[in-house]
Design a protein around this motif. Structure first.
Motif, PDB file in Angstrom:
ATOM      1  N   LEU A  92       0.729  -1.199   0.500  1.00 10.59           N
ATOM      2  CA  LEU A  92       0.428  -0.246   0.127  1.00 10.59           C
ATOM      3  C   LEU A  92       0.570   1.458  -0.237  1.00 10.59           C
ATOM      4  O   LEU A  92       0.538   2.656  -1.080  1.00 10.59           O
ATOM      5  N   GLN A  93       1.764   1.332   0.522  1.00  9.10           N
ATOM      6  CA  GLN A  93       3.002   2.085   0.968  1.00  9.10           C
ATOM      7  C   GLN A  93       3.429   3.289  -0.335  1.00  9.10           C
ATOM      8  O   GLN A  93       3.421   3.735  -0.844  1.00  9.10           O
ATOM      9  N   ALA A  94       4.145   1.489  -0.490  1.00  9.43           N
ATOM     10  CA  ALA A  94       4.815   1.443  -2.739  1.00  9.43           C
ATOM     11  C   ALA A  94       3.425   2.346  -3.106  1.00  9.43           C
ATOM     12  O   ALA A  94       4.100   3.153  -4.342  1.00  9.43           O
ATOM     13  N   GLY A  95       2.379   1.326  -3.614  1.00  9.75           N
ATOM     14  CA  GLY A  95       1.179   1.908  -4.661  1.00  9.75           C
ATOM     15  C   GLY A  95       0.914   3.540  -4.208  1.00  9.75           C
ATOM     16  O   GLY A  95       0.882   4.497  -5.574  1.00  9.75           O
ATOM     17  N   ILE A  96       0.689   3.930  -3.049  1.00 12.99           N
ATOM     18  CA  ILE A  96       0.485   5.692  -2.928  1.00 12.99           C
ATOM     19  C   ILE A  96       1.874   6.092  -3.263  1.00 12.99           C
ATOM     20  O   ILE A  96       1.628   7.296  -4.073  1.00 12.99           O
ATOM     21  N   GLY A  97       2.894   5.506  -2.759  1.00 18.08           N
ATOM     22  CA  GLY A  97       4.041   6.492  -3.669  1.00 18.08           C
ATOM     23  C   GLY A  97       4.020   6.623  -4.955  1.00 18.08           C
ATOM     24  O   GLY A  97       4.419   7.402  -6.018  1.00 18.08           O
ATOM     25  N   ALA A  98       3.497   5.118  -5.773  1.00 15.57           N
ATOM     26  CA  ALA A  98       3.892   5.127  -7.205  1.00 15.57           C
ATOM     27  C   ALA A  98       2.556   6.421  -8.200  1.00 15.57           C
ATOM     28  O   ALA A  98       2.731   6.701  -8.949  1.00 15.57           O
ATOM     29  N   ILE A  99       1.671   6.347  -7.231  1.00 14.67           N
ATOM     30  CA  ILE A  99       0.005   7.321  -7.522  1.00 14.67           C
ATOM     31  C   ILE A  99       0.800   8.615  -7.954  1.00 14.67           C
ATOM     32  O   ILE A  99       0.724   9.406  -8.327  1.00 14.67           O
ATOM     33  N   GLY A 100       1.539   8.789  -6.397  1.00 12.75           N
ATOM     34  CA  GLY A 100       1.680  10.131  -6.473  1.00 12.75           C
ATOM     35  C   GLY A 100       3.587  10.457  -7.046  1.00 12.75           C
ATOM     36  O   GLY A 100       3.295  11.827  -7.413  1.00 12.75           O
ATOM     37  N   ALA A 101       3.826   9.897  -8.067  1.00 12.67           N
ATOM     38  CA  ALA A 101       4.953  10.196  -8.041  1.00 12.67           C
ATOM     39  C   ALA A 101       4.271   9.916  -9.985  1.00 12.67           C
ATOM     40  O   ALA A 101       4.626  11.044 -10.750  1.00 12.67           O
ATOM     41  N   LEU A 102       3.336   9.692 -10.016  1.00 10.83           N
ATOM     42  CA  LEU A 102       2.295   9.674 -11.690  1.00 10.83           C
ATOM     43  C   LEU A 102       2.226  10.995 -11.979  1.00 10.83           C
ATOM     44  O   LEU A 102       2.131  11.112 -12.651  1.00 10.83           O
ATOM     45  N   ALA A 103       1.093  11.911  -9.984  1.00 11.48           N
ATOM     46  CA  ALA A 103       0.465  12.588 -10.690  1.00 11.48           C
ATOM     47  C   ALA A 103       1.510  13.830 -10.547  1.00 11.48           C
ATOM     48  O   ALA A 103       1.368  15.207 -11.588  1.00 11.48           O
ATOM     49  N   VAL A 104       2.605  13.772  -9.940  1.00 12.16           N
ATOM     50  CA  VAL A 104       3.089  14.942 -10.454  1.00 12.16           C
ATOM     51  C   VAL A 104       4.359  14.593 -11.153  1.00 12.16           C
ATOM     52  O   VAL A 104       4.099  15.383 -11.870  1.00 12.16           O
ATOM     53  N   TYR A 105       4.879  13.761 -12.126  1.00  8.37           N
ATOM     54  CA  TYR A 105       4.813  13.748 -13.669  1.00  8.37           C
ATOM     55  C   TYR A 105       3.758  14.326 -13.842  1.00  8.37           C
ATOM     56  O   TYR A 105       4.099  14.986 -15.193  1.00  8.37           O
ATOM     57  N   THR A 106       2.714  13.766 -14.028  1.00  7.02           N
ATOM     58  CA  THR A 106       1.434  14.011 -14.805  1.00  7.02           C
ATOM     59  C   THR A 106       1.586  15.965 -15.002  1.00  7.02           C
ATOM     60  O   THR A 106       1.260  16.383 -16.088  1.00  7.02           O
ATOM     61  N   ALA A 107       1.495  16.411 -14.206  1.00  5.26           N
ATOM     62  CA  ALA A 107       1.528  17.726 -13.811  1.00  5.26           C
ATOM     63  C   ALA A 107       2.489  18.319 -14.657  1.00  5.26           C
ATOM     64  O   ALA A 107       2.180  19.847 -14.741  1.00  5.26           O
ATOM     65  N   ALA A 108       3.710  17.881 -14.155  1.00  5.00           N
ATOM     66  CA  ALA A 108       4.580  18.358 -15.082  1.00  5.00           C
ATOM     67  C   ALA A 108       4.768  18.509 -16.501  1.00  5.00           C
ATOM     68  O   ALA A 108       5.211  19.707 -17.366  1.00  5.00           O
ATOM     69  N   PHE A 109       4.496  17.333 -16.777  1.00  2.00           N
ATOM     70  CA  PHE A 109       4.267  17.394 -18.455  1.00  2.00           C
ATOM     71  C   PHE A 109       2.900  18.453 -19.025  1.00  2.00           C
ATOM     72  O   PHE A 109       3.544  19.519 -19.872  1.00  2.00           O
ATOM     73  N   SER A 122      -2.482  29.153 -19.320  1.00  2.00           N
ATOM     74  CA  SER A 122      -3.879  28.338 -19.225  1.00  2.00           C
ATOM     75  C   SER A 122      -4.457  27.790 -17.661  1.00  2.00           C
ATOM     76  O   SER A 122      -5.457  27.294 -17.891  1.00  2.00           O
ATOM     77  N   LEU A 123      -3.363  27.220 -16.610  1.00  2.00           N
ATOM     78  CA  LEU A 123      -3.840  26.691 -15.740  1.00  2.00           C
ATOM     79  C   LEU A 123      -3.406  27.449 -14.480  1.00  2.00           C
ATOM     80  O   LEU A 123      -3.459  28.567 -13.930  1.00  2.00           O
ATOM     81  N   PRO A 124      -4.218  26.557 -13.405  1.00  2.00           N
ATOM     82  CA  PRO A 124      -4.208  27.642 -12.164  1.00  2.00           C
ATOM     83  C   PRO A 124      -2.876  27.522 -11.950  1.00  2.00           C
ATOM     84  O   PRO A 124      -2.141  25.919 -12.191  1.00  2.00           O
ATOM     85  N   ARG A 125      -2.289  28.219 -10.801  1.00  2.00           N
ATOM     86  CA  ARG A 125      -1.083  28.013  -9.865  1.00  2.00           C
ATOM     87  C   ARG A 125      -0.529  27.251  -9.216  1.00  2.00           C
ATOM     88  O   ARG A 125       0.226  26.294  -9.262  1.00  2.00           O
ATOM     89  N   GLY A 126      -1.265  26.888  -8.618  1.00  2.00           N
ATOM     90  CA  GLY A 126      -1.483  25.453  -7.595  1.00  2.00           C
ATOM     91  C   GLY A 126      -0.740  24.187  -7.663  1.00  2.00           C
ATOM     92  O   GLY A 126       0.258  24.179  -6.417  1.00  2.00           O
ATOM     93  N   PRO A 127      -1.289  23.661  -8.881  1.00  2.00           N
ATOM     94  CA  PRO A 127      -0.530  22.546  -8.616  1.00  2.00           C
ATOM     95  C   PRO A 127       0.574  22.327  -9.420  1.00  2.00           C
ATOM     96  O   PRO A 127       1.387  21.387  -9.682  1.00  2.00           O
ATOM     97  N   ASP A 128       1.684  23.218  -9.769  1.00  2.00           N
ATOM     98  CA  ASP A 128       2.632  23.050 -10.618  1.00  2.00           C
ATOM     99  C   ASP A 128       3.249  23.152 -10.585  1.00  2.00           C
ATOM    100  O   ASP A 128       3.755  23.611  -9.483  1.00  2.00           O
ATOM    101  N   PRO A 129       3.726  21.684 -10.111  1.00  2.00           N
ATOM    102  CA  PRO A 129       5.416  21.403  -9.123  1.00  2.00           C
ATOM    103  C   PRO A 129       6.937  22.591  -9.903  1.00  2.00           C
ATOM    104  O   PRO A 129       7.570  22.568  -8.594  1.00  2.00           O
ATOM    105  N   PHE A 130       6.133  23.178 -10.372  1.00  2.00           N
ATOM    106  CA  PHE A 130       7.233  24.073 -10.794  1.00  2.00           C
ATOM    107  C   PHE A 130       6.798  25.296 -10.825  1.00  2.00           C
ATOM    108  O   PHE A 130       7.565  26.314 -11.522  1.00  2.00           O
ATOM    109  N   LYS A 131       6.414  26.036  -9.831  1.00  2.00           N
ATOM    110  CA  LYS A 131       5.222  27.442 -10.332  1.00  2.00           C
ATOM    111  C   LYS A 131       6.321  28.235  -9.250  1.00  2.00           C
ATOM    112  O   LYS A 131       6.353  29.366 -10.438  1.00  2.00           O
ATOM    113  N   LYS A 132       7.350  27.654  -8.373  1.00  2.00           N
ATOM    114  CA  LYS A 132       8.123  29.270  -8.701  1.00  2.00           C
ATOM    115  C   LYS A 132       9.326  29.314  -9.674  1.00  2.00           C
ATOM    116  O   LYS A 132      10.058  30.075  -8.888  1.00  2.00           O
TER     117      LYS A 132
END
Length: 290
Positions: free
Chosen positions: A134-151, A159-169
């Motif tokens: 379960l810990q590994a699965g949550i980590g994989a989902i989190g990594a996938l979410a970060v990479y998806t947001a980055a792309f 055209s997207l809100p600032r909050g979820p951007d991993p590189f907003k700063k």
């Protein structure tokens, strides 16, 4: 224990010597970062810190480490005691600091070197084996979410809100530094001056500048970071400089301390949907004092 202490002292002695010869600059920086002012003994800040740890190490692992505090079994095994001491002597003081003033989420990271082993052992001993995948699965989902947001943000950040951007700063660097570096070339400036360490760092990277090519506005005599330690603007500096700040008011305040000051450009740029930032660029020369 004595051998370990001697080895530790030998390893850290260059850093300790540097600290002593530089007025403990980094220690002061962390101390001031941990005490920004405002209310003390804040349960909300501690809750925010604890919540952030669920993402730093993962919710299963972090909850297991908290559960291990009241687990009697780890005191019966010298190996568990060893990694327990390496975990909680770091984690608990940082949690206390988050309650007293504040603590950044990554400050607890050293606790998780031993803490991750402790959490796994704690879960296996209690026969909670399903928690490991379960810990590994949550980590994989989190990594996938970060990479998806980055792309997604790499193609259309405005055209997207600032909050979820991993590189907003980091979105400010190019639109801020491009006109600043252009102004340095046009004016034949010898240095870039700013009161913003992050913007200075980004312009140094994009423009290939060194610490000899920048100056940091620092009215406080004590350096709080490396930029201020090696590149603080000194009274009497006669170099032609480009002054760049994120607000016109701060640029005006700084420019008054120079013999010559001329506004070059003031503008705004958009980084995300509904988020704009301003900048102000001046040419200055003949710094008097603070």
């Amino acid at each position: 224990l004595l051998v370990a202490g001697a080895v530790a002292l030998a390893v850290f002695s260059p850093n300790l010597i540097w600290q002593m010869t530089n007025d403990f600059a980094t220690a002061r920086h962390v101390a001031e970062d941990a005490a920004p002012g405002g209310s003390l003994f804040n349960l909300g800040k501690m809750g925010e810190f604890l919540g952030a740890q669920l993402g730093v190490i993962g919710p299963i692992w972090f909850l297991a480490m908290l559960g291990g505090l009241v687990w009697r079994g780890w005191g019966e095994d010298w190996r568990m005691r060893l990694i327990g001491w390496q975990t909680y002597t770091v984690l608990l003081p940082i949690i206390l600091l988050a309650f007293i003033t504040r603590a950044h989420p990554n400050w607890a990271a050293p606790a998780y070197v031993a803490g991750s082993i402790f959490a796994a052992r704690y879960l296996l001993t209690r026969d909670w084996r399903r928690a490991l995948p379960l810990q590994a699965g949550i980590g994989a989902i989190g990594a996938l979410a970060v990479y998806t947001a980055a792309f997604a943000y790499a193609y259309a950040p405005q055209s997207l809100p600032r909050g979820p951007d991993p590189f907003k700063k980091m979105r400010l660097s190019e639109p801020f530094c491009a006109p600043v570096l252009a102004a340095m070339g046009e004016e034949g400036a010898e240095a870039l001056l700013s009161n913003d360490r992050r913007r200075l760092s980004e312009c140094m990277f994009l423009g290939g500048l060194t610490f000899e090519d920048i100056a940091v506005w620092n009215p406080d005599p004590w350096p709080e970071n490396h930029h201020e330690l090696v590149a603080t603007l000194q009274p009497g500096d006669q170099r032609v400089m480009i002054l760049a700040t994120m607000t016109r008011s701060s640029a005006e305040a700084v420019s008054r301390r120079f013999d010559e000051a001329r506004e070059i450009e003031t503008g705004r740029f958009t980084t995300h949907k509904g988020r704009e930032f301003s900048y102000s660029i001046w040419a200055v020369q003949g710094f008097r004092d603070y």
